[in-house]
Design a protein around this motif. Structure first.
Motif, PDB file in Angstrom:
ATOM      1  N   TYR A 178       0.905  -1.085  -0.009  1.00 57.76           N
ATOM      2  CA  TYR A 178      -0.048  -0.031   0.009  1.00 57.76           C
ATOM      3  C   TYR A 178       0.942   1.303   0.041  1.00 57.76           C
ATOM      4  O   TYR A 178       2.130   1.087  -0.003  1.00 57.76           O
ATOM      5  CB  TYR A 178      -0.760   0.090   1.172  1.00 57.76           C
ATOM      6  N   THR A 179       0.244   2.364   0.043  1.00 52.07           N
ATOM      7  CA  THR A 179       0.971   3.581  -0.163  1.00 52.07           C
ATOM      8  C   THR A 179       0.646   4.723   1.021  1.00 52.07           C
ATOM      9  O   THR A 179      -0.364   4.442   1.632  1.00 52.07           O
ATOM     10  CB  THR A 179       0.837   4.267  -1.566  1.00 52.07           C
ATOM     11  N   LEU A 180       1.332   5.731   0.951  1.00 51.84           N
ATOM     12  CA  LEU A 180       0.892   7.056   1.916  1.00 51.84           C
ATOM     13  C   LEU A 180      -0.624   7.272   1.728  1.00 51.84           C
ATOM     14  O   LEU A 180      -1.428   7.761   2.554  1.00 51.84           O
ATOM     15  CB  LEU A 180       1.974   7.985   1.951  1.00 51.84           C
TER      16      LEU A 180
ATOM     17  N   ASP B 135      -3.048   5.708   0.588  1.00 53.21           N
ATOM     18  CA  ASP B 135      -3.836   4.731   1.027  1.00 53.21           C
ATOM     19  C   ASP B 135      -4.375   4.955   2.589  1.00 53.21           C
ATOM     20  O   ASP B 135      -5.077   4.789   3.357  1.00 53.21           O
ATOM     21  CB  ASP B 135      -3.582   3.257   1.119  1.00 53.21           C
TER      22      ASP B 135
ATOM     23  N   GLU C  73       7.894   0.646   3.225  1.00 51.48           N
ATOM     24  CA  GLU C  73       7.623   0.438   1.938  1.00 51.48           C
ATOM     25  C   GLU C  73       6.601   1.503   1.480  1.00 51.48           C
ATOM     26  O   GLU C  73       6.789   1.953   0.209  1.00 51.48           O
ATOM     27  CB  GLU C  73       7.405  -1.027   1.361  1.00 51.48           C
ATOM     28  N   ALA C  74       5.771   1.654   2.068  1.00 52.78           N
ATOM     29  CA  ALA C  74       4.627   2.703   1.858  1.00 52.78           C
ATOM     30  C   ALA C  74       5.304   4.051   1.421  1.00 52.78           C
ATOM     31  O   ALA C  74       4.959   4.895   0.612  1.00 52.78           O
ATOM     32  CB  ALA C  74       3.443   2.882   2.804  1.00 52.78           C
ATOM     33  N   SER C  75       6.329   4.368   2.591  1.00 49.47           N
ATOM     34  CA  SER C  75       6.760   5.877   2.481  1.00 49.47           C
ATOM     35  C   SER C  75       7.877   5.601   1.255  1.00 49.47           C
ATOM     36  O   SER C  75       7.878   6.854   0.307  1.00 49.47           O
ATOM     37  CB  SER C  75       7.622   6.229   3.666  1.00 49.47           C
ATOM     38  N   ARG C  76       8.448   4.716   1.006  1.00 47.37           N
ATOM     39  CA  ARG C  76       9.274   4.563  -0.480  1.00 47.37           C
ATOM     40  C   ARG C  76       8.404   4.565  -1.472  1.00 47.37           C
ATOM     41  O   ARG C  76       8.929   5.229  -2.377  1.00 47.37           O
ATOM     42  CB  ARG C  76      10.238   3.244  -0.215  1.00 47.37           C
ATOM     43  N   ALA C  77       7.437   3.980  -1.516  1.00 48.41           N
ATOM     44  CA  ALA C  77       6.646   3.992  -3.125  1.00 48.41           C
ATOM     45  C   ALA C  77       6.189   5.130  -3.082  1.00 48.41           C
ATOM     46  O   ALA C  77       6.041   5.559  -4.424  1.00 48.41           O
ATOM     47  CB  ALA C  77       5.613   2.693  -2.546  1.00 48.41           C
ATOM     48  N   THR C  78       6.007   5.935  -2.071  1.00 47.22           N
ATOM     49  CA  THR C  78       5.546   7.307  -2.797  1.00 47.22           C
ATOM     50  C   THR C  78       6.394   8.133  -3.180  1.00 47.22           C
ATOM     51  O   THR C  78       5.973   9.147  -3.975  1.00 47.22           O
ATOM     52  CB  THR C  78       4.669   8.069  -1.305  1.00 47.22           C
TER      53      THR C  78
ATOM     54  N   ARG D  76       8.066  13.779  -2.514  1.00 47.30           N
ATOM     55  CA  ARG D  76       7.016  14.502  -2.879  1.00 47.30           C
ATOM     56  C   ARG D  76       7.056  15.988  -2.616  1.00 47.30           C
ATOM     57  O   ARG D  76       6.014  16.736  -2.496  1.00 47.30           O
ATOM     58  CB  ARG D  76       6.098  14.270  -1.469  1.00 47.30           C
TER      59      ARG D  76
END
Length: 283
Positions: free
Chosen positions: A71-73, A75, A202-207, A210
């Protein structure tokens, strides 16, 4: 503690409220941390300034759902909006710490109508900014802590948390190890497992980076950071403030990746001041 739940799709989010003020304030915790990691005394400082506080467990933390998929930030920001919906809050002032600061930043960009003001605390606009010349030594100390404190149970969990705060916490303020021990013991049943912690990272890395989208934030914003923070160093805070138009930047000597009791009132004042910039006609 009176805890309620709400849902974002198939994800159940645990939350609670405190304070009797009229201004809605959503507190968003960092990676692996449950809502209990917000000290009661700090929440009291905010309540005294007229806020009604909502605290919640991010997905993969505390009493909220474990989510065994990527998932991502965005989400996680949607989870936070689900808490606002459950409380019938059209919008709220946001305070996010570490990973929670990243979630709050995403909300301020992608759900602007839900955000009245933004306080980004000990956070960054890009996960790569945490790396500096002290990082290798920091990682080695964390690995050594994992080897030194073994076993399971509330006592071992407390010793791990205390050991971690000695590595990443404030150098200029004492650590309340009695509170850390009590909090770790109280939340042990709902602790975040290593796989869940990895998914949050991983959610923070995937985003990704910013900074470009943070330029679209239009709500009053303040960025607070510790000058002794080895996890999100001061340059990460400066980069956040530079990316957000008109953001106020404040750094605290001796503060690490924690929330020292001695700064509760000062930090609460900053949150109150940026919230008041929104105007008395708003929530």
């Amino acid at each position: 503690m009176d805890v309620s739940t709400t849902r974002n799709g198939d994800v159940e989010i645990a939350y609670r409220t405190t304070g009797e003020g009229e201004r809605p304030l959503l507190l968003i915790q960092g990676g692996s941390a449950p809502m209990e990691a917000w000290p009661d005394g700090f929440c009291t400082e905010l309540a005294r300034r007229g806020f009604r506080l909502a605290l919640f467990d991010n997905r993969d933390s505390g009493r909220s759902s474990r989510v065994p998929r990527a998932y991502t930030l965005a989400d996680m920001a949607a989870d936070a909006c689900a808490v606002l919906d459950a409380l019938a809050w059209p919008a709220a002032h946001l305070v996010g710490v570490s990973l929670g600061g990243m979630i709050a930043q995403v909300m301020a960009v992608r759900q602007q109508p839900r955000v009245l003001s933004l306080t980004s605390l000990s956070s960054a606009p890009n996960p790569s900014l945490w790396w500096n010349r002290r990082t290798p030594r920091l990682v080695l100390r964390m690995l050594a802590l994992g080897l030194r404190v073994r076993g399971t149970g509330p006592q071992a969990e407390a010793e791990r948390l205390i050991g971690m705060m000695r590595i990443i916490g404030s150098t200029g303020y004492p650590h309340d190890e009695d509170w850390l021990r009590e909090m770790a013991s109280r939340t042990y049943e709902h602790r975040t497992d290593p796989a869940a912690a990895r998914r949050q990272r991983e959610a923070s890395r995937a985003t990704g980076d910013r900074r470009a989208e943070l330029s679209r934030i239009r709500v009053p914003s303040v960025v607070l950071t510790g000058q002794a923070d080895p996890v999100q160093p001061i340059r990460a805070g400066r980069a956040t403030a530079t990316a957000i138009p008109g953001a106020r930047f404040v750094s605290y000597p001796g503060m690490g990746h924690d929330l020292p009791r001695e700064l509760w009132s000062t930090i609460a004042d900053e949150i109150d001041a940026i919230a008041k910039q929104r105007g008395t006609g708003d929530q």
